[in-house]
Enzyme design. Structure first.
Site, PDB file in Angstrom:
ATOM      1  N   GLY A 165      -1.603  -9.860  12.242  1.00 39.79           N
ATOM      2  CA  GLY A 165      -2.132  -8.525  12.531  1.00 39.79           C
ATOM      3  C   GLY A 165      -2.918  -7.892  11.411  1.00 39.79           C
ATOM      4  O   GLY A 165      -2.831  -6.675  11.179  1.00 39.79           O
ATOM      5  N   SER A 224      -6.928  -7.932   9.381  1.00 42.13           N
ATOM      6  CA  SER A 224      -8.320  -8.430   9.390  1.00 42.13           C
ATOM      7  C   SER A 224      -8.627  -9.168   8.092  1.00 42.13           C
ATOM      8  O   SER A 224      -9.692  -9.766   7.954  1.00 42.13           O
ATOM      9  CB  SER A 224      -9.281  -7.246   9.564  1.00 42.13           C
ATOM     10  N   HIS A 277       0.821  -1.222   0.000  1.00 41.25           N
ATOM     11  CA  HIS A 277       0.000   0.000   0.000  1.00 41.25           C
ATOM     12  C   HIS A 277       0.845   1.257   0.000  1.00 41.25           C
ATOM     13  O   HIS A 277       0.388   2.331   0.375  1.00 41.25           O
ATOM     14  CB  HIS A 277      -0.964  -0.016   1.203  1.00 41.25           C
TER      15      HIS A 277
END
Ligand code: APR
Ligand code: ZN
Length: 249
Positions: free
Chosen positions: A192, A194, A119
């Protein structure tokens, strides 16, 4: 010690091309709020309103007001024992790389050598008018008097951190490298995250399709737990150092 640590350590000790995928949960213990789950950024703001490319272009100031708050925390953050443990696992040969969704730069600060930032990076800012870049820390320093910040080269007001906003294409080279590493890995360590944002969440799926065995370490259940060989519900800052020491990293 959370259940599953020994089994995860045994898998990692035998890994020849171990690969980690990390998310905001790994940086939570460095003081950077996560996006989802308790206290997450998206429980306070609507991500589409404050972190999509369309909303950014329509109103850069609205984006920068949120980014100023998050930036001051992220820029002051230091690696935590979870980051350091991933570096030790890489140095011991149990991991070949860390693919991260995080833009905080903490994996590299901790010493990880092979980091793939899916990202982008929040450490740099780019002017969409003239293309010039400058360190995010320099821009952060003038946000109290300049909102939205202006490009110091051309005066443009479309300064954007080099991170992927919702609605923007992913960095092609990073995605290709991540999928290549995933197709070669034998042990996929997911920590870590979701696992609700794609294509990042495709990385472990590519690994599983290539026959890898998966370990999920997360503070709470994820949609991929049922696909994992080992699931450890715990804090990465505690679990990862335990894994590193059990593997002799
Ligand atoms: N240790 C382990 N897991 C933790 C910890 C911790 N100390 N603290 C929180 N978690 C878990 C949370 O339970 C949650 O499941 O980390 C996960 C973080 O999930 P998100 O906040 O959704 O972060 P992430 O998965 O990285 O988000 C992916 O979404 O908004 C976009 O671009 C943003 O890269 C981000 C992407
Ligand atoms: Zn400019």
């Amino acid at each position: 010690m959370p259940e599953g640590i020994e089994r995860a350590a045994a898998l990692l000790s035998r890994a020849r091309h171990g690969l980690a995928l990390t998310g905001a949960g790994v940086s939570a213990e460095s003081g950077i709020p996560t996006f989802r789950g308790e206290g997450g950024l998206w429980t306070k703001y609507d991500p589409v309103k404050v972190s999509s490319i369309d909303s950014f272009l329509a109103d850069p100031a609205a984006y920068w007001k949120v980014s100023k708050e998050r930036g001051s925390v992220a820029l002051a953050a230091r690696p935590n024992p979870g980051h350091v443990a991933l570096t030790a696992l890489e140095a011991a040969g149990h991991l070949v790389a860390v693919v991260t969704q995080n833009t905080d730069g903490l994996h590299r600060d901790a010493g990880s050598k092979h980091v793939v930032e899916l990202h982008g990076s929040g450490r740099t800012v780019e002017c969409l008018d003239c293309g010039r870049r400058e360190p995010r820390a320099d821009v952060q320093a003038r946000l109290d008097v300049e909102m939205p910040p202006r490009c110091k080269h051309c005066g443009g007001v479309v300064l954007k951190p080099t991170v992927v906003l919702f609605g923007e294409p992913m960095p092609q080279a990073a995605i290709e490298e991540a999928f290549k590493l995933a197709s070669l890995t034998d042990v996929m360590l997911v920590v870590g995250t979701s696992l609700v944002v794609f294509p990042a969440a495709d990385v472990p799926l590519v690994a599983l399709r290539s026959g890898a065995r998966m370990i999920v370490v997360n503070a709470e259940p994820t949609p991929f737990d049922r696909l994992a060989e080992v699931v450890i519900h715990g804090r990465s800052g505690e679990v990862l150092p335990a894994l590193a020491s059990l593997t002799g990293a």
